[in-house]
Design an enzyme around this catalytic site. Structure first.
Site, PDB file in Angstrom:
ATOM      1  N   ASP A 152       0.870  -1.186   0.000  1.00  0.00           N
ATOM      2  CA  ASP A 152       0.000   0.000   0.000  1.00  0.00           C
ATOM      3  C   ASP A 152       0.900   1.227   0.000  1.00  0.00           C
ATOM      4  O   ASP A 152       2.031   1.179   0.501  1.00  0.00           O
ATOM      5  CB  ASP A 152      -0.918   0.003   1.229  1.00  0.00           C
ATOM      6  CG  ASP A 152      -2.154   0.866   1.033  1.00  0.00           C
ATOM      7  OD1 ASP A 152      -3.268   0.307   0.922  1.00  0.00           O
ATOM      8  OD2 ASP A 152      -2.006   2.116   0.982  1.00  0.00           O
ATOM      9  N   ARG A 169     -19.091  -8.388   2.220  1.00  0.00           N
ATOM     10  CA  ARG A 169     -19.847  -7.391   2.979  1.00  0.00           C
ATOM     11  C   ARG A 169     -18.983  -6.972   4.156  1.00  0.00           C
ATOM     12  O   ARG A 169     -18.509  -7.851   4.898  1.00  0.00           O
ATOM     13  CB  ARG A 169     -21.153  -8.000   3.516  1.00  0.00           C
ATOM     14  CG  ARG A 169     -22.113  -8.487   2.463  1.00  0.00           C
ATOM     15  CD  ARG A 169     -23.099  -9.494   3.048  1.00  0.00           C
ATOM     16  NE  ARG A 169     -22.409 -10.671   3.559  1.00  0.00           N
ATOM     17  CZ  ARG A 169     -22.969 -11.591   4.337  1.00  0.00           C
ATOM     18  NH1 ARG A 169     -24.221 -11.482   4.712  1.00  0.00           N
ATOM     19  NH2 ARG A 169     -22.270 -12.636   4.761  1.00  0.00           N
ATOM     20  N   PHE A 193     -33.022  -7.226   2.447  1.00  0.00           N
ATOM     21  CA  PHE A 193     -32.838  -5.911   1.823  1.00  0.00           C
ATOM     22  C   PHE A 193     -34.153  -5.159   1.626  1.00  0.00           C
ATOM     23  O   PHE A 193     -34.248  -4.256   0.794  1.00  0.00           O
ATOM     24  CB  PHE A 193     -32.046  -6.021   0.499  1.00  0.00           C
ATOM     25  CG  PHE A 193     -30.560  -5.870   0.737  1.00  0.00           C
ATOM     26  CD1 PHE A 193     -29.888  -6.768   1.548  1.00  0.00           C
ATOM     27  CD2 PHE A 193     -29.847  -4.822   0.188  1.00  0.00           C
ATOM     28  CE1 PHE A 193     -28.530  -6.621   1.809  1.00  0.00           C
ATOM     29  CE2 PHE A 193     -28.486  -4.671   0.432  1.00  0.00           C
ATOM     30  CZ  PHE A 193     -27.836  -5.570   1.239  1.00  0.00           C
ATOM     31  N   GLY A 231     -35.778   2.388   6.192  1.00  0.00           N
ATOM     32  CA  GLY A 231     -35.042   3.122   7.230  1.00  0.00           C
ATOM     33  C   GLY A 231     -34.355   4.316   6.621  1.00  0.00           C
ATOM     34  O   GLY A 231     -34.869   4.912   5.666  1.00  0.00           O
ATOM     35  N   GLY A 257     -25.492   3.546   2.582  1.00  0.00           N
ATOM     36  CA  GLY A 257     -24.360   4.465   2.484  1.00  0.00           C
ATOM     37  C   GLY A 257     -23.111   3.629   2.298  1.00  0.00           C
ATOM     38  O   GLY A 257     -23.164   2.547   1.723  1.00  0.00           O
ATOM     39  N   CYS A 304     -19.326   1.846  -1.076  1.00  0.00           N
ATOM     40  CA  CYS A 304     -19.605   1.107  -2.320  1.00  0.00           C
ATOM     41  C   CYS A 304     -20.910   1.517  -2.999  1.00  0.00           C
ATOM     42  O   CYS A 304     -20.878   2.120  -4.069  1.00  0.00           O
ATOM     43  CB  CYS A 304     -19.603  -0.397  -2.043  1.00  0.00           C
ATOM     44  SG  CYS A 304     -17.949  -1.015  -1.669  1.00  0.00           S
ATOM     45  N   ARG A 320     -17.685   6.162   5.521  1.00  0.00           N
ATOM     46  CA  ARG A 320     -17.809   6.772   4.203  1.00  0.00           C
ATOM     47  C   ARG A 320     -19.293   6.907   3.829  1.00  0.00           C
ATOM     48  O   ARG A 320     -20.043   5.930   3.896  1.00  0.00           O
ATOM     49  CB  ARG A 320     -17.069   5.926   3.147  1.00  0.00           C
ATOM     50  CG  ARG A 320     -15.555   6.016   3.284  1.00  0.00           C
ATOM     51  CD  ARG A 320     -14.839   5.131   2.298  1.00  0.00           C
ATOM     52  NE  ARG A 320     -14.959   3.722   2.616  1.00  0.00           N
ATOM     53  CZ  ARG A 320     -14.370   2.734   1.927  1.00  0.00           C
ATOM     54  NH1 ARG A 320     -13.636   3.020   0.882  1.00  0.00           N
ATOM     55  NH2 ARG A 320     -14.515   1.469   2.289  1.00  0.00           N
TER      56      ARG A 320
HETATM   57  P1  NAD Z   1     -10.087   1.642   0.747  1.00  0.00           P
HETATM   58  O1  NAD Z   1     -10.061   3.103   0.507  1.00  0.00           O
HETATM   59  O2  NAD Z   1     -10.356   1.125   2.118  1.00  0.00           O
HETATM   60  O3  NAD Z   1      -8.687   1.013   0.287  1.00  0.00           O
HETATM   61  C1  NAD Z   1      -7.999   1.382  -0.852  1.00  0.00           C
HETATM   62  C2  NAD Z   1      -6.508   1.288  -0.528  1.00  0.00           C
HETATM   63  O4  NAD Z   1      -5.752   1.464  -1.725  1.00  0.00           O
HETATM   64  C3  NAD Z   1      -6.024   2.345   0.458  1.00  0.00           C
HETATM   65  O5  NAD Z   1      -5.389   1.729   1.552  1.00  0.00           O
HETATM   66  C4  NAD Z   1      -5.063   3.191  -0.368  1.00  0.00           C
HETATM   67  O6  NAD Z   1      -3.988   3.703   0.401  1.00  0.00           O
HETATM   68  C5  NAD Z   1      -4.580   2.170  -1.381  1.00  0.00           C
HETATM   69  N1  NAD Z   1      -3.988   2.720  -2.589  1.00  0.00           N
HETATM   70  C6  NAD Z   1      -4.385   3.779  -3.330  1.00  0.00           C
HETATM   71  N2  NAD Z   1      -3.559   3.949  -4.385  1.00  0.00           N
HETATM   72  C7  NAD Z   1      -2.648   2.958  -4.321  1.00  0.00           C
HETATM   73  C8  NAD Z   1      -1.548   2.579  -5.151  1.00  0.00           C
HETATM   74  N3  NAD Z   1      -1.258   3.260  -6.267  1.00  0.00           N
HETATM   75  N4  NAD Z   1      -0.826   1.508  -4.790  1.00  0.00           N
HETATM   76  C9  NAD Z   1      -1.125   0.810  -3.665  1.00  0.00           C
HETATM   77  N5  NAD Z   1      -2.149   1.122  -2.851  1.00  0.00           N
HETATM   78  C10 NAD Z   1      -2.895   2.191  -3.177  1.00  0.00           C
HETATM   79  O7  NAD Z   1     -11.136   1.053  -0.282  1.00  0.00           O
HETATM   80  P2  NAD Z   1     -11.881  -0.369  -0.198  1.00  0.00           P
HETATM   81  O8  NAD Z   1     -13.159  -0.229   0.518  1.00  0.00           O
HETATM   82  O9  NAD Z   1     -10.918  -1.396   0.231  1.00  0.00           O
HETATM   83  O10 NAD Z   1     -12.250  -0.568  -1.737  1.00  0.00           O
HETATM   84  C11 NAD Z   1     -11.292  -0.923  -2.699  1.00  0.00           C
HETATM   85  C12 NAD Z   1     -12.005  -1.334  -3.972  1.00  0.00           C
HETATM   86  O11 NAD Z   1     -12.772  -2.507  -3.710  1.00  0.00           O
HETATM   87  C13 NAD Z   1     -13.011  -0.311  -4.490  1.00  0.00           C
HETATM   88  O12 NAD Z   1     -13.044  -0.378  -5.884  1.00  0.00           O
HETATM   89  C14 NAD Z   1     -14.334  -0.809  -3.935  1.00  0.00           C
HETATM   90  O13 NAD Z   1     -15.427  -0.367  -4.678  1.00  0.00           O
HETATM   91  C15 NAD Z   1     -14.132  -2.296  -4.032  1.00  0.00           C
HETATM   92  N6  NAD Z   1     -14.936  -3.091  -3.099  1.00  0.00           N
HETATM   93  C16 NAD Z   1     -14.986  -2.753  -1.802  1.00  0.00           C
HETATM   94  C17 NAD Z   1     -15.743  -3.508  -0.923  1.00  0.00           C
HETATM   95  C18 NAD Z   1     -15.889  -3.109   0.519  1.00  0.00           C
HETATM   96  O14 NAD Z   1     -16.766  -3.680   1.193  1.00  0.00           O
HETATM   97  N7  NAD Z   1     -15.101  -2.192   1.046  1.00  0.00           N
HETATM   98  C19 NAD Z   1     -16.449  -4.638  -1.392  1.00  0.00           C
HETATM   99  C20 NAD Z   1     -16.337  -4.984  -2.728  1.00  0.00           C
HETATM  100  C21 NAD Z   1     -15.588  -4.196  -3.590  1.00  0.00           C
END
Ligand code: NAD
Length: 435
Positions: A30, A149, A251, A255, A259, A262, A332
């Protein structure tokens, strides 16, 4: 398999630790040094049930490492891309700069035969573009959307309800499929369904799933707008329609709406992408889904004002919950914080509490008041608004709460309390979409 995970946020950190739990050799990367420092010491940078355990196990076993040096990924052969794709600052579209930057950097270390696997949620067509970027390295690219999830992320990663591979045509696709089958060998042995398709379908599976879930929530919330107008009860209605197995009860919880990081940004990005494709009318309904969702936040604030007799200036309102959903510290686009801000802007003295999300909420909304203890948050409250259905709030004893608050007014923003019990305890109970 030797696996790297690029981006160690809510998705990536869980994916890295879960892949190590499955026996793979994993390195997480990261650009956020603090996150890497925490993860390297087995400290999850966010709250997610079971993550701490599998993180420390992996680090102790020696098959899970984290790094801020991307060159350390060169020994891996499968590279999962899990960076963020937030909503762009300028438009409704997804901001793909993190994806592009990560790929540009990664390409310097890819070897022929490596497999790059996209997990981030991206607009359809992204994988095809990235394939071109990766091609000169001799590596392959596949898309393997993630359906976890938050709150159940570890369980969902290790034992998902389906696995989708988007792969290129021909030999490249067969090779990618074989490598992914090795990554997910345990899940496949357990009989978890695997769907192999082209890149565009895989990208669309993810956004369509989120669009459908958002639609289902906004559908029942639209009905709630009608039930509250005519004095009908949306919960009974949802129970009744949910018994039809073509509809299902999941679902259909009316309510304050959805949010998080995603659903809201994914439906907006889908709409923006459809517009680019000249198909804006195909998913035009998603704009209404978004609008219904945002109206429920306004309605929760309005209901609280009504419950307090028409004005809230100087009234103390305790908000139970800051996270966008229970068992997560993710704030978020949290409906809870949105409602808190609305009430504060109307002059209320708002205090927010949450079992896990206060630190994140303070960072994103420093101007709100917070109390870690539910008891202190409730002291002298004129109204209590339940905004996130943590089990400690669902199970709150109305008699105990009555001793702490000033007035007995409860607004159930998630329709998760036993209204009869609260009313019997002497509270004035207000639900969403209920008489
Ligand atoms: P997040 O913001 O928690 O994590 C993203 C991470 O990527 C951060 O730690 C950031 O520092 C890192 N990052 C950014 N640029 C980078 C780079 N160039 N190299 C390495 N690391 C880098 O986001 P998230 O919730 O983990 O979501 C990530 C992706 O997964 C999104 O596309 C989201 O839509 C998808 N997603 C998320 C979930 C969820 O429940 N959070 C579920 C399914 C899909």
């Amino acid at each position: 398999m030797r696996i790297s995970v690029i981006g160690c946020g809510y998705l990536g950190a869980v994916h890295a630790a879960s892949m190590a739990k499955l026996g793979h050799e994993v390195i997480g990367f990261d650009t956020d040094e603090k996150k890497i420092e925490q993860l390297s010491h087995g400290i999850p940078p966010f709250f997610e049930p079971d993550l701490q355990e599998i993180l420390t196990e992996g680090i102790k076993r020696g098959n899970l490492r984290f790094t801020g040096d991307i060159s350390a990924l060169k020994d891996a052969s499968v590279h999962f891309l899990a960076v963020g794709t937030p909503q762009s600052q300028e438009s409704q579209a997804a901001d793909l700069t993190y994806v592009q930057d990560a790929i540009d950097e990664l390409c310097r270390y890819l070897k022929p035969g490596d497999l790059v696997v996209g997990k981030s949620t991206v607009p359809v067509g992204t994988a095809e573009k990235l394939t071109e970027a990766v091609k000169p390295t001799g590596a392959l690219l596949a898309w393997n959307p993630e359906f976890l999830r938050e709150g159940f992320a570890v369980q969902d990663t290790i034992s998902p309800d389906r696995i989708v591979y988007g792969v290129p045509a021909g030999d490249a696709g067969r090779k990618a499929t074989t490598m992914l089958d090795e990554v997910y060998a345990q899940a496949l042995v357990e009989g978890i369904p695997r769907i192999t398709t082209d890149l565009a379908t895989a990208e669309l599976v993810k956004v369509s799933a989120n669009a459908f879930l958002a639609t289902k929530i906004s559908f029942i919330n639209a009905i709630a707008e009608i039930t509250e107008t005519v004095g009908a009860d949306v919960i009974t209605l949802a129970d009744a329609i949910g018994l039809d197995d073509r509809i299902g009860r999941k679902f259909l919880g009316a309510g304050i709406g959805f949010g998080g990081g995603c659903l809201p940004k994914d439906i907006r990005a889908f709409t923006a992408r459809a517009e680019e494709l000249g198909k804006s009318s195909s998913v035009a309904f998603l704009k209404e889904i978004d609008a219904i969702n945002l109206r429920r936040r306004a309605r929760a604030a309005e209901l609280t004002v009504e419950a307090l007799g028409g004005q809230v200036v100087g009234k103390k309102i305790s908000i139970l919950g800051a996270a966008f959903k229970p068992n997560s510290d993710d704030v978020r686009d949290s409906p809870a914080l949105d409602v808190a801000i609305r009430l504060r802007s109307l002059g209320a003295d708002v205090t927010v509490t949450d079992p896990q999300a206060i630190d994140n909420a303070k960072r994103s909304h420093p101007h709100l008041n917070y109390e870690a203890s539910i008891e202190r948050a409730l002291v002298n409250a004129n109204a209590v608004l339940l905004a996130t259905e943590w089990s400690e709030y669902k199970n709150l004893d109305p008699n105990w709460a009555a001793e702490v608050t000033s007035d007995m007014v409860i607004v159930d923003g998630r329709n998760c309390l036993d209204s009869i019990r609260w009313r019997e305890a002497g509270w004035r109970y207000f639900g969403m979409g209920k008489p």
